[in-house]
Scaffold this motif. Structure first.
Motif, short mmCIF file in Angstrom:
data_model
loop_
_atom_site.label_atom_id
_atom_site.label_comp_id
_atom_site.label_asym_id
_atom_site.label_seq_id
_atom_site.Cartn_x
_atom_site.Cartn_y
_atom_site.Cartn_z
N HIS A 35 0.84 -1.21 0.00
CA HIS A 35 0.00 0.00 0.00
C HIS A 35 0.87 1.26 0.00
CE1 HIS A 35 -3.00 2.99 0.96
NE2 HIS A 35 -2.27 3.34 2.01
N LEU A 41 -5.32 1.65 -1.20
CA LEU A 41 -6.52 1.84 -0.41
C LEU A 41 -6.69 3.31 -0.04
CD1 LEU A 41 -5.56 -1.16 1.76
CD2 LEU A 41 -7.83 -1.06 0.74
N ASP A 45 -13.18 3.74 1.11
CA ASP A 45 -13.27 2.66 0.13
C ASP A 45 -14.04 1.46 0.69
OD1 ASP A 45 -11.90 3.84 -1.95
OD2 ASP A 45 -10.02 2.79 -1.60
N THR A 47 -13.93 -2.43 0.40
CA THR A 47 -12.85 -3.35 0.06
C THR A 47 -13.28 -4.79 0.29
OG1 THR A 47 -11.19 -1.69 0.65
CG2 THR A 47 -10.46 -3.98 0.60
N ASP A 49 -11.69 -8.60 0.71
CA ASP A 49 -10.45 -9.31 1.00
C ASP A 49 -10.69 -10.80 0.82
OD1 ASP A 49 -8.07 -10.29 2.00
OD2 ASP A 49 -8.32 -9.48 4.02
N ALA A 61 -6.56 -3.16 6.16
CA ALA A 61 -7.54 -2.51 5.27
C ALA A 61 -8.46 -1.60 6.07
CB ALA A 61 -8.35 -3.57 4.53
N VAL A 65 -9.17 2.39 5.27
CA VAL A 65 -10.46 2.91 4.77
C VAL A 65 -11.19 3.72 5.83
CG1 VAL A 65 -10.66 0.97 3.18
CG2 VAL A 65 -11.88 0.87 5.36
N VAL A 71 -15.09 -3.16 4.94
CA VAL A 71 -14.21 -4.26 4.54
C VAL A 71 -14.95 -5.58 4.73
CG1 VAL A 71 -11.96 -5.34 4.83
CG2 VAL A 71 -12.23 -2.91 5.36
N PRO A 111 -17.57 -2.46 -4.58
CA PRO A 111 -16.23 -2.23 -4.04
C PRO A 111 -15.35 -1.39 -4.96
CG PRO A 111 -16.36 -4.42 -4.96
CD PRO A 111 -17.75 -3.84 -5.05
N VAL A 113 -11.89 -1.75 -4.14
CA VAL A 113 -10.63 -2.49 -4.00
C VAL A 113 -10.93 -3.97 -3.78
CG1 VAL A 113 -8.47 -2.73 -2.70
CG2 VAL A 113 -9.54 -0.47 -2.92
#
Length: 203
Positions: A35, A41, A45, A47, A49, A61, A65, A71, A111, A113
């Protein structure tokens, strides 16, 4: 002092650092380093995973964010819940049909990411493990095509081998920017490498 001793010391360093700083795995530093280098990120955001257990990447994450982001962690194995309202986990197979619908049901919005630290069950036969790793990478790319609206960043772990360049070529079609990188926190002798894609291209 030999390379093996230096490598062991580095591995112990990240293991102890994770324990001290409250991360669930030393892999958290791989995401942190990637990152820092590629700015994957951003605050707010959403995200996803993939292969998220035990949760080190989820923790990183969530840091990036912030409270306004979200997340979602997915793994075949159960993931111990994190104490954040905007971090959710589900137990699922990312290669199964219909996984994109399940993911969208568990997100507040599409999303920005996708992270994948997913690894195959290691057979010990290198060609098999490499091919399975590439297949998981393709599953992550397929999910990006289904889930991203526009823009979007992706990070995919894959084992290096004869199919790696083919996967890179496939990913390059979907992103304005594509790089392969190995963070300092990765073991030197490990064949893992990470594909970083930024600026998703919607056909």
């Amino acid at each position: 002092m030999g390379k093996r001793w230096q490598e062991k010391r580095k591995n112990e360093h990240y293991y102890k650092k994770a324990k001290k700083e409250g991360y669930r795995s030393r892999a958290a530093y791989k995401l942190k380093q990637l990152h820092e280098k590629y700015d994957l990120l951003a605050k707010d955001d959403v995200t996803v995973d993939l292969g998220a257990a035990p949760g080190g990447w989820l923790q990183v994450a969530r840091e990036k964010v912030g409270r306004e982001g979200f997340v979602l962690g997915i793994d075949l194995e159960p993931i111990e819940e994190l104490d954040y309202e905007n971090v959710k986990t589900i137990q699922a197979d990312i290669t199964e049909e219909g996984i994109e619908e399940l993911i969208l049901k568990n997100l507040p919005r599409r999303p920005k990411v996708i992270l994948s630290d997913a690894s195959p069950n290691i057979s010990g036969v290198w060609e098999v493990d490499h091919a399975r790793s590439v297949d998981l990478g393709r599953s992550a790319l397929s999910l990006a095509q289904e889930l991203f609206d526009h823009e979007g960043n992706i990070l995919i772990k894959v084992f290096q081998g004869k199919f790696f360049e083919e996967l890179k070529r496939e990913a390059r079609k979907d992103f304005d920017f594509l790089k392969a990188s190995k963070p300092e926190a990765s073991r030197k002798r490990s064949a893992e490498i990470y594909l970083i894609g930024k600026g998703f291209i919607r056909d």
